[in-house]
Design an enzyme around this catalytic site. Sequence first.
Site, short mmCIF file in Angstrom:
data_model
loop_
_atom_site.label_atom_id
_atom_site.label_comp_id
_atom_site.label_asym_id
_atom_site.label_seq_id
_atom_site.Cartn_x
_atom_site.Cartn_y
_atom_site.Cartn_z
N GLY A 391 0.79 -1.23 0.00
CA GLY A 391 0.00 0.00 0.00
C GLY A 391 0.82 1.28 0.00
O GLY A 391 1.95 1.34 -0.52
N SER A 392 0.25 2.30 0.66
CA SER A 392 0.74 3.68 0.51
C SER A 392 2.12 3.96 1.08
O SER A 392 2.65 5.04 0.89
CB SER A 392 -0.26 4.64 1.16
OG SER A 392 -1.52 4.54 0.53
N SER A 393 2.72 3.00 1.80
CA SER A 393 4.07 3.21 2.30
C SER A 393 5.05 3.53 1.17
O SER A 393 6.07 4.19 1.39
CB SER A 393 4.56 1.96 3.04
OG SER A 393 3.82 1.74 4.21
#
Length: 681
Positions: A391-393
């Site tokens: 995801g957004s990491s």
Amino acid sequence: MLKRLKEKSNIEKTRATMNKRISFIFGIIVFIFAIIVLRLGYLQIAQGSHYKQLIKNSENITVNESVPRGRILDRNGKVIVDNASKMSITYTRGKKTSQSEILDTATKLSKLIKMDTDSITDRDKQDFWVQKHPQKSKDMMQHEESLLNDGSITQEQYDETLRNKITKKQLDSLSDDDLQVLAIYREMMAGSTLDPQTIKNEDVSEEEYAAVSQKLSDLPGVNTAMDWDRKYPYGDTLRGILGDVSTSKEGIPKELTDKYLSKGYSRNDRVGKSYLEYQYEDVLRGKKKEMKYTTDKSGEIIDSKVVNPGSRGDDLVLSIDVDLQKKTEEYLEEQIKKLRSEGAKDMDNALMVVQNPNNGDVLAMVGKQIDKDGSLTDFDIGTFTAQYTVGSSVKGGTLLAGYQNDAINVGEEMIDEPLEFSDGLKKHSYFNQDGKVRIDDKEALMHSSNVYMFKTALKIAGSPYTPNMNLPSDISIAGQKLRKGLNQVGLGVKTGIDLPNETSGQIEPLNNNPGNYLDLAIGQYDTYTPLQLSQYVSTIANNGYRIQPHIGLQIHDATNKDSLGPVKHKVKGNVLNRVNNTQDQIDQVQEGFDMAFNEEEGTGYESFNDTTVPSAGKTGTAEVFQDGKPKVNSTYIGYAPIKDPQLAFSIVYTNQPVPEPWLNGGDVGRDVIDYYFKNKK
């Protein structure tokens, strides 16, 4: 007158014949002598070194006596893997020792020790029955013996037929005492000539050891010695990553036979067969004892002398801080219980990596697999062998790729808004699902804006967003550009850690699937390992240098004491590359990470705003499916302190419930930071 001349001529003829015979005989002698001289010269000059080596090999024998391996210690000198000595009974077969002599010794030894007979096979029993009943065996095979003698069958066929003729009743006639002899005989026969073979090294009682020691003079080839086993003072901590060593019975595992035999190992050597024990086998293995045997003309050993006593393996010091490792395990287990109590009943993995972002030292690697009932299984190796959608990491890497390709500028603002495309595809950010919000690149990281990343990816593809636009049909070049930027920070490539079986993640094709290309920009397409996430955030923290992580730190000479010997070699974290970005661009990502943890609107604020030293980082949520049901993976990456970072980490939880409610798992990162800077630094 004529008569005298004739007689003289006969005498001369006789003398001439004699001279010819003498010359011929002399010539033969000279010829034979020349052959002998040439042969001696050939043997001494051309083949001299060869025969010297044969003599050396027959006299100087490297004994396959069990030598303790080197210890494994943490960075502070605490022993993580050590050796525990144990009593052992061995047998060394001579060059001319017959099977009947071995059987006789086995019979005597069976009166002194007790063996486990559970592993004896029917094949063992058949061979042993033949050995005990040679005449009966011969009587059973009269016809086959004639076939063998005239070449109609092979020895292998003869032996197989003989085994098949032995009945179950005959095998069952072997008594318990016979089976004890067989168990010993089988082990004795497994060894090579002049190579000590372990007969028993498990549960040898003091009484057995003493009894055998007293009777050694009546047991040719048998000896008592001390063997060893690996012991683990910290129990299961790091147990998977430490790896395993083969047993004396197992020897070299089948799948590693070619590798180890090519390095001069014997088949029954104990070797590292997984992870650290395997990776650092050349360091940890000891030097085996070398013996010089003197034999008589019959080949019997009449004297032996130790040429080289051998030594245990060198010590390996790890970059791991075992106290931090155990504390991280404790914090992660507490967090798992908390998340399960809040509804994460299907969460099946939780993993964390802690490292020094400046030199690649891995300080802790923790992984737990979670069963439905909440029981935990260690899965430390999952930190580099398992890959997940994170995801957004990854959005810091997406911004750096955008800068690299001149798709966006430092501080550039965009409108975060729902995106609509001509084919009906719709995309939006979680923090802003239906409005229009102007944000810059730092705020995009703070809010974890999907739209900012989608628009950046479209600019990399040369197709800036416009409402209801067609997605580019071929995004193969754009996909390469974006992935190249992600690779530069460590995402989608192996980290290079000094452990086997590292995965690079799952990298799927990108050409005519533009929707997946957009997902790649927010961490929803390719998969990465927790160690890759740790390397990535370390690259951000240290101003753009991707450093090779390592778990080995130093190699020390072995000593006969508990103290470490001199340093032989240091393991360093090599710089693999620097990102193709300016310092201003890296600073911008760092400031965005700062805001994500320390601004109230930041996605990591709840856990990280009050750490002992200021920290920065990024959170991520990836949409996944478990058994066909929607779930999410939650990830956290970060470093501390913000200025001059000394600690970096990554955290991954898999298959948590779809928000809402939002289940915050970042507290374990906060706890590790607090512990490290309060207690360790």
